[in-house]
Design an enzyme around this catalytic site. Structure first.
Site, PDB file in Angstrom:
ATOM      1  N   ASP A  13       0.829  -1.209   0.000  1.00 38.97           N
ATOM      2  CA  ASP A  13       0.000   0.000   0.000  1.00 38.97           C
ATOM      3  C   ASP A  13       0.867   1.263   0.000  1.00 38.97           C
ATOM      4  OD1 ASP A  13      -2.394   1.355  -0.075  1.00 38.97           O
ATOM      5  OD2 ASP A  13      -2.688   1.315   2.097  1.00 38.97           O
ATOM      6  N   HIS A  30       2.692   2.634  -9.031  1.00 46.11           N
ATOM      7  CA  HIS A  30       2.568   1.185  -9.239  1.00 46.11           C
ATOM      8  C   HIS A  30       3.811   0.647  -9.942  1.00 46.11           C
ATOM      9  CE1 HIS A  30      -1.422   1.642  -7.780  1.00 46.11           C
ATOM     10  NE2 HIS A  30      -1.927   2.177  -8.871  1.00 46.11           N
ATOM     11  N   LEU A 126       9.805 -21.549  -2.977  1.00 41.80           N
ATOM     12  CA  LEU A 126       8.884 -20.588  -2.359  1.00 41.80           C
ATOM     13  C   LEU A 126       7.603 -20.554  -3.184  1.00 41.80           C
ATOM     14  CD1 LEU A 126       9.814 -17.060  -1.117  1.00 41.80           C
ATOM     15  CD2 LEU A 126       8.015 -17.220  -2.769  1.00 41.80           C
TER      16      LEU A 126
HETATM   17  C1  IPE Z   1      -5.607  -2.768  -0.309  1.00 42.99           C
HETATM   18  O1  IPE Z   1      -5.195  -1.463  -0.502  1.00 42.99           O
HETATM   19  C2  IPE Z   1      -5.592  -3.507  -1.603  1.00 42.99           C
HETATM   20  C3  IPE Z   1      -4.288  -3.764  -2.191  1.00 42.99           C
HETATM   21  C4  IPE Z   1      -3.134  -3.483  -1.642  1.00 42.99           C
HETATM   22  C5  IPE Z   1      -4.293  -4.424  -3.481  1.00 42.99           C
HETATM   23  P1  IPE Z   1      -6.243  -0.285  -0.739  1.00 42.99           P
HETATM   24  O2  IPE Z   1      -5.430   0.956  -0.861  1.00 42.99           O
HETATM   25  O3  IPE Z   1      -7.139  -0.617  -1.862  1.00 42.99           O
HETATM   26  O4  IPE Z   1      -7.081  -0.311   0.613  1.00 42.99           O
HETATM   27  P2  IPE Z   1      -7.921   0.826   1.352  1.00 42.99           P
HETATM   28  O5  IPE Z   1      -8.914   1.345   0.361  1.00 42.99           O
HETATM   29  O6  IPE Z   1      -6.967   1.889   1.775  1.00 42.99           O
HETATM   30  O7  IPE Z   1      -8.540   0.128   2.529  1.00 42.99           O
HETATM   31  C1  IPE Z   2      -1.452  -0.004  -3.431  1.00 42.79           C
HETATM   32  O1  IPE Z   2      -1.213   1.335  -3.530  1.00 42.79           O
HETATM   33  C2  IPE Z   2      -1.594  -0.676  -4.774  1.00 42.79           C
HETATM   34  C3  IPE Z   2      -2.943  -1.138  -5.078  1.00 42.79           C
HETATM   35  C4  IPE Z   2      -4.005  -1.028  -4.328  1.00 42.79           C
HETATM   36  C5  IPE Z   2      -3.121  -1.742  -6.381  1.00 42.79           C
HETATM   37  P1  IPE Z   2      -2.407   2.375  -3.620  1.00 42.79           P
HETATM   38  O2  IPE Z   2      -2.723   2.575  -5.067  1.00 42.79           O
HETATM   39  O3  IPE Z   2      -3.538   1.966  -2.761  1.00 42.79           O
HETATM   40  O4  IPE Z   2      -1.721   3.684  -3.043  1.00 42.79           O
HETATM   41  P2  IPE Z   2      -2.360   4.757  -2.061  1.00 42.79           P
HETATM   42  O5  IPE Z   2      -2.916   4.021  -0.879  1.00 42.79           O
HETATM   43  O6  IPE Z   2      -3.434   5.447  -2.850  1.00 42.79           O
HETATM   44  O7  IPE Z   2      -1.225   5.658  -1.705  1.00 42.79           O
HETATM   45 MG    MG Z   3      -4.025   2.326  -0.826  1.00 41.11          MG
END
Ligand code: IPE
Ligand code: IPE
Ligand code: MG
Length: 234
Positions: A13, A30, A126
Site C-alpha cells: 500500500d 505502481h 517458495l
Molecule cells: C488494499 O489497498 C488492496 C491492495 C493493496 C491491493 P487499498 O489501498 O485498496 O485499501 P484501502 O482502500 O486503503 O482500505
Molecule cells: C497499493 O497502492 C496498490 C494497489 C491497491 C493496487 P495504492 O494505489 O492503494 O496507493 P495509495 O494508498 O493510494 O497511496
Molecule cells: Mg491504498
C-alpha cells in the site's frame, strides 16, 4: 535465521501517495512498486520463507478510475510476462488467488496467469501467491458454497480451509502492510486468525528486502500464545 515465518502476507500500500509526493501520476507509483515486490521476494528466498502472498488487486479496487483499473490490469499481466522466467529459475511456484471468473478481467490476462501457474507448479523453493481480484469475504462465501451441497457435519475448519482458492495455503504468520494504514482491507481474514501484524510507515515503493528483514526480526521478538496462558509458552 531461526524461527522465520512460514507465510508472510504483504499488503502493498502507498503507491499512489508515493507518486503524488513526486508530482507524478498514480500509475508511476505502481511501476515503482514492482521493484519493491521482487526485491522483497528475493529477500524471502534468502531468509527461507516458504510462502509469500502479495495483495495486488482487491475486489474493491474496481471502484478506482477506469484509467487506473485498466492500467493495473495491463501492469499485472506485463509484470507476469517479464518476471515469470526469472522466478521459475529461482524455484518459485506462482499461484493466483481471487475471483478469476470475473468477466472484467481481460481474457489474455487470465490466460497468462494460468500459464505461469502451470509452468511453475512443481517449484518448491517458495510459493508466491498473487492475491488478484481477491476479496476474503468472497473467498469464504465461495468456499461455503462449494461445501453446501454436502453433509453439514463434514464441514470442519480443515475442510473449509481446503475449499479456499489455494487449498494448501498455510495460515499466515506475519502480515505486513506498508504506508502506515492499520487495516486488513479484506485480505486473508480466515488465514490471518493468529497472524502477527507489522505496519512500517514507509510507502510500498520504498519497501525492500532489508525492510523485510526488519519485519522478521520484529516478528521473532513477539510472543505468540495461540490462546494459552503466558507461562505455558516456551
Ligand atoms: C488494499 O489497498 C488492496 C491492495 C493493496 C491491493 P487499498 O489501498 O485498496 O485499501 P484501502 O482502500 O486503503 O482500505
Ligand atoms: C497499493 O497502492 C496498490 C494497489 C491497491 C493496487 P495504492 O494505489 O492503494 O496507493 P495509495 O494508498 O493510494 O497511496
Ligand atoms: Mg491504498
Amino acid at each position: 535465521m531461526d524461527r522465520v515465518p512460514a507465510h508472510v502476507g504483504l499488503i502493498l500500500d502507498g503507491n499512489g501517495r508515493w507518486a503524488n509526493q513526486r508530482g507524478l501520476p498514480r500509475t508511476a507509483g505502481h511501476l515503482a512498486g514492482e521493484e519493491a515486490l521482487f526485491d522483497t521476494v528475493e529477500g524471502a528466498l534468502e531468509l527461507g520463507i516458504k510462502w509469500v502472498t502479495a495483495y495486488t488487486f482487491s475486489t474493491e479496487n474496481w471502484s478506482r478510475s477506469d484509467e487506473e483499473v485498466e492500467f493495473l490490469m495491463w501492469f499485472n499481466e506485463d509484470l507476469l510476462l517479464r518476471r515469470r522466467d526469472d522466478l521459475h529459475k529461482q524455484g518459485v511456484r506462482m499461484v493466483f488467488a481471487g475471483d478469476m471468473d470475473d468477466p472484467r478481467i481481460p481474457g489474455r490476462n487470465r490466460k497468462h496467469m494460468a500459464e505461469a501457474a502451470e509452468k511453475t507448479r512443481d517449484n518448491t523453493e517458495l510459493t508466491l501467491v498473487f492475491a488478484f481480484n481477491y476479496g476474503s469475504r468472497r473467498e469464504i462465501v465461495d468456499a461455503a458454497r462449494k461445501l453446501a451441497s454436502g453433509d453439514p457435519e463434514a464441514i470442519t475448519e480443515e475442510t473449509l480451509s481446503a475449499a479456499m482458492y489455494v487449498p494448501d495455503m498455510p495460515d499466515v504468520d506475519l502480515v505486513i502492510r506498508s504506508s502506515g494504514e492499520h487495516r486488513l482491507s479484506n485480505f486473508l481474514l480466515w488465514q490471518s486468525a493468529y497472524a502477527e501484524f507489522y505496519f512500517p510507515g514507509i510507502l510500498w515503493p520504498d519497501f525492500d528486502r532489508h525492510a523485510l528483514v526488519d519485519a522478521v526480526v520484529e516478528y521473532q521478538s513477539r510472543e505468540r500464545r495461540f490462546g494459552s496462558a503466558e507461562d505455558q509458552v516456551d
